[in-house]
Design an enzyme around this catalytic site. Structure first.
Site, PDB file in Angstrom:
ATOM      1  N   LYS A 192     -17.741  -6.138  10.709  1.00 18.56           N
ATOM      2  CA  LYS A 192     -17.635  -4.988  11.465  1.00 18.56           C
ATOM      3  C   LYS A 192     -17.002  -3.883  10.582  1.00 18.56           C
ATOM      4  O   LYS A 192     -15.864  -3.501   9.548  1.00 18.56           O
ATOM      5  CB  LYS A 192     -16.581  -3.620  12.820  1.00 18.56           C
ATOM      6  CG  LYS A 192     -17.161  -2.978  13.240  1.00 18.56           C
ATOM      7  CD  LYS A 192     -16.312  -1.861  14.161  1.00 18.56           C
ATOM      8  CE  LYS A 192     -15.666  -1.115  13.410  1.00 18.56           C
ATOM      9  NZ  LYS A 192     -15.446   0.044  13.219  1.00 18.56           N
ATOM     10  N   GLU A 267      -3.626  -7.127   7.293  1.00 22.44           N
ATOM     11  CA  GLU A 267      -3.129  -6.245   5.517  1.00 22.44           C
ATOM     12  C   GLU A 267      -3.512  -4.573   5.877  1.00 22.44           C
ATOM     13  O   GLU A 267      -4.335  -3.884   5.964  1.00 22.44           O
ATOM     14  CB  GLU A 267      -4.528  -6.585   4.290  1.00 22.44           C
ATOM     15  CG  GLU A 267      -3.556  -6.147   3.439  1.00 22.44           C
ATOM     16  CD  GLU A 267      -3.444  -4.596   2.657  1.00 22.44           C
ATOM     17  OE1 GLU A 267      -2.778  -3.943   2.510  1.00 22.44           O
ATOM     18  OE2 GLU A 267      -4.966  -4.024   2.073  1.00 22.44           O
ATOM     19  N   CYS A 302      -4.347   1.215  -1.196  1.00 23.46           N
ATOM     20  CA  CYS A 302      -2.796   0.555  -0.211  1.00 23.46           C
ATOM     21  C   CYS A 302      -1.782  -0.183  -1.251  1.00 23.46           C
ATOM     22  O   CYS A 302      -0.757   0.291  -1.113  1.00 23.46           O
ATOM     23  CB  CYS A 302      -2.958  -0.751   0.804  1.00 23.46           C
ATOM     24  SG  CYS A 302      -3.999  -2.028  -0.181  1.00 23.46           S
ATOM     25  N   GLU A 402       3.233   6.220   4.658  1.00 25.35           N
ATOM     26  CA  GLU A 402       2.067   6.090   3.683  1.00 25.35           C
ATOM     27  C   GLU A 402       1.547   7.091   4.354  1.00 25.35           C
ATOM     28  O   GLU A 402       0.972   7.626   5.506  1.00 25.35           O
ATOM     29  CB  GLU A 402       0.868   5.221   4.214  1.00 25.35           C
ATOM     30  CG  GLU A 402      -0.159   4.019   3.485  1.00 25.35           C
ATOM     31  CD  GLU A 402      -0.721   3.736   3.761  1.00 25.35           C
ATOM     32  OE1 GLU A 402      -1.048   2.991   2.549  1.00 25.35           O
ATOM     33  OE2 GLU A 402      -0.868   2.923   4.504  1.00 25.35           O
TER      34      GLU A 402
END
Length: 502
Positions: A192, A267, A302, A402
């Protein structure tokens, strides 16, 4: 002149994206479509199917049947190797087309495709590297520990049907990081892609299909995470979930995996520190750090080094360089060779980043440069100026969370012990960079930092090494031997070699 990507869109000749289920491309069962708008211009790019629960169920059952009864998990090593190598060759043969589709998906400039880790060449290398693993997936023999004469050995077998969910920021790279080891191990997959980067992935899948993969081994369902994604990760016939994306969604994936006792790889991002000592090449440290935050993906990665921990002796020098570099970032047409940075992916992310910038101001950090949305001919896009905050407390929101945007938080330190404490004082632990001319200090720092990857005087991604993080940056690793282990189960076999009982 107002920026437009219509000409490139029309040139690409995009058709409505369909689902791939059991070797057949088809629309969603209920006919629902998602319309994708370009983040740089808000213009319509194209439409693709939204897979409903019944579509996802059909895709998973196809993968299940292909694993339980199909030829791929039982294929000879040479046959899998040939397919994976043909995939790599096909990707290289369509490099320009794929890079164009990525720019139409997420607005990342085509010039950034020259950066190896984000290039189509790297995507091909990932498949080629994992082709080399196929005939090396093995166990070990062990001596008997007790009892009679017997052999003890282990086998590595494919884990089963895999749900692979990828984000929008590196659609081809991240698809390859999951598909290549899964296919090399003999798994079947339901993939997906993000609803914000679908067209490039659909083209990649067609290239994979053309390489000779049997029907049902790779299935694709498209649509938003709230519907399509949830149906996929919660399906009872999935054996493993692999996900790259936000920490919030990662928690949902982990809950779904726990409910079904599924294997899982996550992750989930990072708040990566760049630690700059006074003996470092400060110019290289500043330009590289600022580059990860502002160039290419505009900090939507990231591994972006969004916390710069800088020794007080070179603090002002570092700030001057990153401020100057902010002025060199070029936004605009992603197909223009002079464009160096992308817009934010959507309005929700734009509002989120601007909110973090306001929190930085409110919590007392010193704004050096940037902080606003771009206007003029770029007003329709989701563009934010490169932004640098100085004198940031490591407890500040912009140092803890983040942001996923072009915002750098610069934090001073006095000595090595303080640098280690600040670097490790985070819930994340994905990547870090140490800048120093002292090799002994470099070794001390790499051992002390809690991060899945540590670069010394630079940072890069490689297709053949383990990648992943500590803490809330995720679970397990992708790349190299670790990726093969993540898509296999270890089976122990005991065989008596005499009539004596074990």
């Amino acid at each position: 002149m107002v920026l437009s990507i219509k000409a490139r869109r029309d040139e690409a000749g995009l058709s409505a994206g369909e689902l791939l289920i059991d070797g057949r491309w088809r629309p969603a069962g209920d006919g629902n479509l998602w319309t994708h708008h370009h983040p740089a211009t808000a213009e319509e790019v194209g439409t693709f199917a939204i897979a409903g629960v019944a579509d996802v169920d059909a895709a998973v059952r196809s993968a299940r049947a292909a694993f339980d009864d199909g030829p791929w998990p039982r294929a000879r090593a040479k046959d899998r190797i040939r397919v994976l190598r043909r995939i790599a060759d096909g990707i290289r043969g369509h490099a320009e087309e794929l890079q164009t589709l990525v720019a139409l998906d997420n607005g990342v400039p085509v010039s950034f495709g020259e950066t190896y880790a984000m290039s189509v060449e790297c995507v091909a290398d990932i498949f080629e590297h994992h082709a080399g693993w196929v005939d090396k997936i093995g166990g070990e023999t062990l001596p008997g520990y007790q009892g009679g004469d017997h052999m003890v050995f282990t086998l590595r077998e494919p884990v089963g049907a895999v749900a692979a969910v990828i984000p929008w920021n590196g659609p081809l790279l991240l698809a390859a990081q999951k598909l290549a080891p899964a296919l090399a191990a003999g798994c079947t997959v339901v993939l997906k892609p993000s609803e914000f980067a679908t067209f490039s992935v659909l083209r990649l899948v067609r290239i994979i299909e053309e390489a000779g993969l049997p029907a049902g081994v790779l299935n694709v369902v498209t649509g938003p995470g709230e519907t399509t994604g949830d149906a996929l990760i919660n399906h009872p016939l999935i054996d493993k979930i692999t996900f790259t994306g936000s920490r919030g969604v990662g928690r949902k994936v982990l809950a779904a995996a726990a409910n079904g006792i599924k294997r899982v790889s996550l992750e989930l991002g990072g708040k990566s520190p760049s630690v700059v000592f006074p003996d470092a090449d400060v110019y290289a440290a500043a330009t590289t750090t600022m580059g990860t935050v502002t160039l290419g993906l505009s900090g939507q990665a990231c591994v972006a080094h969004t916390r710069a921990l800088v020794h007080r002796d070179v603090y002002d020098e570092f700030l001057a360089i990153v401020e100057a570099m902010a002025a060199l970032v070029n936004y605009g047409d992603p197909f223009h060779p002079e464009t160096t940075a992308s817009p934010l992916i959507n309005e929700r992310q734009l509002d989120r980043v601007l909110g973090y910038i306001e929190s930085g101001r409110a919590e007392g950090a010193r704004l050096i440069v940037g902080g606003d949305r771009l206007d003029g001919e770029l007003a329709a896009g989701n563009f934010v100026q490169p932004t640098v905050f100085a004198d940031v407390s490591n407890d500040a929101t912009i140092a803890r969370e983040e942001i996923f945007g072009p915002v750098l938080a610069v934090i001073p330190f006095t000595d090595e012990d303080e640098a280690i404490r600040l670097a490790n004082d985070t819930s994340y632990g994905l990547a870090a960079t140490v800048w120093t001319a002292d090799v002994r200090r470099a070794f001390r720092m790499t051992k002390a930092l809690r991060a899945g990857t540590v670069g010394v005087n630079g940072y890069q991604l490689e297709p053949h090494v383990a990648f992943g993080g500590h803490g809330q940056s995720g679970l397990n690793r992708e790349g190299g031997r670790s990726s093969i282990e993540a898509y296999t189960e270890l089976k122990t076999v005991l065989i008596p070699t005499s009539d004596e009982m074990m």
